[in-house]
Design an enzyme around this catalytic site. Sequence first.
Site, PDB file in Angstrom:
ATOM      1  CB  ALA A 184      16.517  53.031 -40.939  1.00  0.00           C
ATOM      2  CG  HIS A 185      20.796  57.307 -41.741  1.00  0.00           C
ATOM      3  ND1 HIS A 185      22.074  56.788 -41.738  1.00  0.00           N
ATOM      4  CD2 HIS A 185      20.590  57.752 -43.012  1.00  0.00           C
ATOM      5  CE1 HIS A 185      22.616  56.911 -42.937  1.00  0.00           C
ATOM      6  NE2 HIS A 185      21.730  57.487 -43.726  1.00  0.00           N
ATOM      7  CB  SER A 186      17.041  54.545 -36.497  1.00  0.00           C
ATOM      8  OG  SER A 186      17.235  53.160 -36.688  1.00  0.00           O
ATOM      9  NE  ARG A 198      21.609  53.729 -44.493  1.00  0.00           N
ATOM     10  CZ  ARG A 198      21.658  54.413 -45.621  1.00  0.00           C
ATOM     11  NH1 ARG A 198      22.805  54.597 -46.233  1.00  0.00           N
ATOM     12  NH2 ARG A 198      20.562  54.915 -46.155  1.00  0.00           N
TER      13      ARG A 198
END
Length: 401
Positions: free
Chosen positions: A189-191, A129
């Site tokens: 995850a923010h990736s 995300r």
Amino acid sequence: MSLNAERSYKMKLRDVENAFKYRRIPYPKRSVELIALLAISCTFFLFMHTNKLNSRLKEMEVKLQPSEFSALGITGNHISGHDAGKHDDINTLHGTYQYLKSTGQLGRITVMNLNNTRFARLEVVVFNRPTRVQSEEMLPLFRHLAAMNDINVVLNGPIRTMNRTRTEQEQVVEIDWTSEMEKGSIYMAHSNWLDFKGFGYNKPIYASLVRDPIDRMVADYYKRRSWTKRMIYRKMYPGRTERPEKWYKQSFNQCVRSGDPECRYIQHSVKDYIDDFKRQSLYFCGNDPDCLPFNSPHAIQMAKQRVEKEYSVVGTWEEKNITLTVFEKYIPKYFNHARFLYKLHSQSIRNRNRNNRKPHIDRDVREMVRRNFTNEYEFYYFCKQRLYKQYLALQLENNLK
């Protein structure tokens, strides 16, 4: 019998016959009224039913709005700022549906052609995300889905850096760690997108969300000024001098109009005054250095190709029902009953996010910022159109059954 008598007898028989043939059979007055009432009622109900069918057909035409226009060569640049918000805007459900219908491309839309889930070889959903896309509202939904569908939700990965890109070593660590996850897991995850296949691993099921680029920037601007962030900063850096109160009270409108470096969005820049993750496309483009220049046409094209070939679904919380419908149908093992669960728990989900600030942004300020996000908007509209196309394919398939 004389001739006259015989003729008289035949005439009498004919009169009797005619009397029976053309006789009028009297009906009770109330029976006649009842028949008339039934005829009127039938006519009325037929009219109402026809009218209802006509309304439903029109409703279906509006609801069946499609579109991922990657293969069609359509981008967000085809619509001008003056046309935004019109009913036939190509970036709306109705507009995109009408475009495909008018160009004869509606029949080419199928669930099979738009379903990348079938190409995955790793039974894990990687939900990478971007920041400030309202994905927080999906976190409680994920917990309910985990209980309903017997899946595992993982929110913390092996790499905790907030850098905009991963080094090659970090990518390998995260890919290897994800590949060892339990089957039936969702890793959120923010990736950035990771090239599992390029590193010799099986492809997972990729999914994500996007949001209007300016709305992301506004949300990020006020998030940095929130009381929560202030407390986190004090905890992480005890004794360090805080920003002045004036900084916390400055509005986004003031920031843009004053030319503050924090609110200047410099084209093709790689280093920024503040790491605000303004490049939504970066999460989909990946960790290649060519993905970093802000609002770069090349980076946008790379991101669009990733979405087209690698992602099962890229939704938007601005279209909750459509997004949840597509998630539910294209990734069923993980998102089955998503709409039902969201509706069931929507009040608690909204209460969880009730303190989100929604400040007013002046129209001229929005236009000033928008001019620097032309290619980011192209990517955003591309993702929305693809979502509409997936949704339309489902509607067409259901109507053919």
